[in-house]
Write a protein that holds these residues in place. Structure first.
Motif, PDB file in Angstrom:
ATOM      1  N   GLU A   1       0.823  -1.202   0.000  1.00 47.09           N
ATOM      2  CA  GLU A   1       0.000   0.000   0.000  1.00 47.09           C
ATOM      3  C   GLU A   1       0.861   1.257   0.000  1.00 47.09           C
ATOM      4  O   GLU A   1       0.518   2.254  -0.632  1.00 47.09           O
ATOM      5  N   ARG A   2       1.984   1.206   0.735  1.00 48.31           N
ATOM      6  CA  ARG A   2       2.872   2.373   0.741  1.00 48.31           C
ATOM      7  C   ARG A   2       3.488   2.607  -0.623  1.00 48.31           C
ATOM      8  O   ARG A   2       3.626   3.758  -1.063  1.00 48.31           O
ATOM      9  N   ARG A   3       3.880   1.526  -1.288  1.00 46.22           N
ATOM     10  CA  ARG A   3       4.427   1.692  -2.644  1.00 46.22           C
ATOM     11  C   ARG A   3       3.387   2.265  -3.587  1.00 46.22           C
ATOM     12  O   ARG A   3       3.696   3.139  -4.418  1.00 46.22           O
ATOM     13  N   ALA A   4       2.136   1.769  -3.464  1.00 43.39           N
ATOM     14  CA  ALA A   4       1.068   2.286  -4.326  1.00 43.39           C
ATOM     15  C   ALA A   4       0.815   3.764  -4.030  1.00 43.39           C
ATOM     16  O   ALA A   4       0.615   4.568  -4.950  1.00 43.39           O
ATOM     17  N   GLU A   5       0.827   4.138  -2.733  1.00 39.80           N
ATOM     18  CA  GLU A   5       0.603   5.529  -2.362  1.00 39.80           C
ATOM     19  C   GLU A   5       1.743   6.412  -2.864  1.00 39.80           C
ATOM     20  O   GLU A   5       1.512   7.530  -3.346  1.00 39.80           O
ATOM     21  N   ARG A   6       2.970   5.903  -2.748  1.00 38.24           N
ATOM     22  CA  ARG A   6       4.116   6.672  -3.241  1.00 38.24           C
ATOM     23  C   ARG A   6       4.039   6.861  -4.755  1.00 38.24           C
ATOM     24  O   ARG A   6       4.306   7.952  -5.264  1.00 38.24           O
ATOM     25  N   ALA A   7       3.641   5.799  -5.467  1.00 38.41           N
ATOM     26  CA  ALA A   7       3.504   5.912  -6.922  1.00 38.41           C
ATOM     27  C   ALA A   7       2.412   6.910  -7.286  1.00 38.41           C
ATOM     28  O   ALA A   7       2.566   7.712  -8.218  1.00 38.41           O
ATOM     29  N   ARG A   8       1.292   6.872  -6.518  1.00 35.88           N
ATOM     30  CA  ARG A   8       0.203   7.807  -6.796  1.00 35.88           C
ATOM     31  C   ARG A   8       0.644   9.245  -6.521  1.00 35.88           C
ATOM     32  O   ARG A   8       0.340  10.164  -7.299  1.00 35.88           O
ATOM     33  N   THR A   9       1.379   9.434  -5.416  1.00 33.41           N
ATOM     34  CA  THR A   9       1.858  10.774  -5.083  1.00 33.41           C
ATOM     35  C   THR A   9       2.820  11.289  -6.151  1.00 33.41           C
ATOM     36  O   THR A   9       2.758  12.457  -6.551  1.00 33.41           O
ATOM     37  N   GLU A  10       3.722  10.413  -6.616  1.00 35.21           N
ATOM     38  CA  GLU A  10       4.669  10.824  -7.651  1.00 35.21           C
ATOM     39  C   GLU A  10       3.945  11.172  -8.947  1.00 35.21           C
ATOM     40  O   GLU A  10       4.332  12.113  -9.642  1.00 35.21           O
ATOM     41  N   GLU A  11       2.900  10.404  -9.258  1.00 39.87           N
ATOM     42  CA  GLU A  11       2.138  10.699 -10.481  1.00 39.87           C
ATOM     43  C   GLU A  11       1.420  12.039 -10.362  1.00 39.87           C
ATOM     44  O   GLU A  11       1.404  12.839 -11.306  1.00 39.87           O
ATOM     45  N   GLU A  12       0.820  12.307  -9.180  1.00 35.02           N
ATOM     46  CA  GLU A  12       0.156  13.593  -8.979  1.00 35.02           C
ATOM     47  C   GLU A  12       1.154  14.740  -9.037  1.00 35.02           C
ATOM     48  O   GLU A  12       0.862  15.796  -9.579  1.00 35.02           O
ATOM     49  N   GLU A  13       2.334  14.529  -8.455  1.00 28.63           N
ATOM     50  CA  GLU A  13       3.361  15.568  -8.489  1.00 28.63           C
ATOM     51  C   GLU A  13       3.820  15.831  -9.923  1.00 28.63           C
ATOM     52  O   GLU A  13       4.053  16.983 -10.313  1.00 28.63           O
ATOM     53  N   SER A  14       3.932  14.753 -10.702  1.00 28.49           N
ATOM     54  CA  SER A  14       4.320  14.915 -12.102  1.00 28.49           C
ATOM     55  C   SER A  14       3.263  15.704 -12.868  1.00 28.49           C
ATOM     56  O   SER A  14       3.597  16.594 -13.669  1.00 28.49           O
ATOM     57  N   ARG A  15       1.977  15.386 -12.616  1.00 25.77           N
ATOM     58  CA  ARG A  15       0.904  16.138 -13.283  1.00 25.77           C
ATOM     59  C   ARG A  15       0.909  17.599 -12.841  1.00 25.77           C
ATOM     60  O   ARG A  15       0.685  18.505 -13.650  1.00 25.77           O
TER      61      ARG A  15
END
Length: 377
Positions: free
Chosen positions: A158-172
């Protein structure tokens, strides 16, 4: 829609099946002869139940179903009295997958029921019942350890998924900010140069009959302005290429060229310690000065201008003051409408600075204060 298992999905079931078969055959050699165990030799049903658990691991895309099949087949294998060793490997793996996939509300009760079955079978229904509580506590500890490991894996996933989601939002978010920066750059480039071209074209039309030599100067300015706008637009748009710099190239180092293109009498004053500035501050200072001079060109042609750059210890101040339009007319564009002043305020606010635009005598004053980030030594 039926989804074929991938080769990677088949590796784990094959490994688990291999260890279960080899381990059970090794255990059967002595368990069927041990008087305190009285195990039943494997028959076709036993072989089927022994292989059902590993086969259930193939459906890893449906972890709850796989866990139920693996646990039930193993429980039935025990209840029929077959010899067992690593037959519990499949339900342990299936339970781990179910919890890691987030199905803990189903997996926990199933795991508790599995332990309850072990207790009931061992104490009352085994061929040789036993009430060895140390053995039962050991089983509970092992099953609890499996649960803890599964929960740890779930948390990491779940932490990896949250980190990936956060990185994607930051990229957007960064992409959105870059698009906004490009829009601001294009607005400033076009507004300044097109306004300059318009003013010089009007001057050329006014002078072409009576003072053609002065009209030539205006047309030369138009030619240079059109060339400059194409160059700056190419520079701004080039950041959209993958191999281009990620920031436009405009900065206070180009201020002399900017002043020369306006055709206005500009008095420049620079105070403080002149030094290289962070790119965002350098670019914002240039664009604010550019927009302020554009407003003078557009609304007070012929006015004299005083441009001050003050390099403070923590703040860059850009101040543009004009004397007003011809005939003493006071231009008021920045006080109410238009896009120039709001755009300048946005640039200043984005850096944590401020911008004021007020009347100054018969003219107008724009003053921006941009904080300079402290650079680490």
């Amino acid at each position: 829609m039926h989804v074929k298992p991938r080769p990677a999905d088949l590796l784990l079931p094959l490994v688990a099946g291999f260890f279960q078969v080899v381990g059970t055959l090794a255990a059967q050699r002595w368990q069927i002869h041990a008087p305190d165990l009285l195990r039943t030799p494997l028959d076709p049903l036993g072989w089927a139940l022994l292989l059902t658990g590993p086969l259930a691991l193939v459906v890893r895309r449906h972890p709850v179903f796989g866990m139920l099949v693996a646990v039930d087949s193993t429980a039935l294998f025990m209840a029929l009295g077959y010899s067992y060793g690593p037959v519990f490997l499949s339900p342990v793996i299936a339970f781990h997958h179910a919890v890691a996939a987030g199905h803990r509300r189903v997996a926990w009760p199933v795991w508790a029921a599995a332990y309850g079955f072990v207790v009931v079978y061992t104490v009352w229904f085994a061929p040789v019942p036993t009430r060895d509580w140390f053995h039962l506590l050991t089983v509970a500890a092992l099953m609890g350890l499996v649960l803890v490991v599964a929960e740890f894996s779930r948390t990491r996933r779940e932490r990896r998924a949250e980190r990936a989601r956060t990185e994607e939002e930051e990229s957007r978010r960064q992409a959105s900010e870059e698009r906004l920066t490009m829009a601001q750059e294009l607005h400033d480039v076009l507004a300044h140069n097109i306004s300059l071209i318009h003013v010089q074209a009007s001057t050329a039309l006014h002078l072409i009959d009576e003072h053609p030599e002065q009209a030539r100067t205006a047309l030369t300015t138009i030619k240079q302005a059109s060339k400059d706008v194409l160059t700056e637009m190419r520079s701004v748009l080039s950041v959209l290429r993958d191999d281009a710099p990620r920031s436009p190239t405009a900065g206070l180092g180009l201020l002399d060229d900017l002043v020369g293109r306006t055709g206005l009498p500009v008095e420049r004053e620079v105070t403080g310690e002149v030094r290289p500035l962070p790119a965002e501050v350098d670019r914002a200072g240039y664009r604010i000065a550019q927009e302020a001079l554009t407003n003078v060109t557009r609304h007070a042609p012929g006015a004299s201008v005083r441009l001050v750059l003050d390099y403070g210890p923590r703040t860059l101040t850009v101040r543009v003051t004009d004397s007003g339009g011809e005939g003493g007319e006071v231009h008021t564009e920045g006080l109410g409408g238009g896009n120039g002043l709001p755009g300048m305020r946005e640039r200043a606010s984005a850096l944590g600075g401020t911008l004021t635009a007020t009347r100054h005598g018969r003219g107008f004053r724009v003053e921006a204060r941009l904080p300079i980030p402290e650079t680490p030594e």
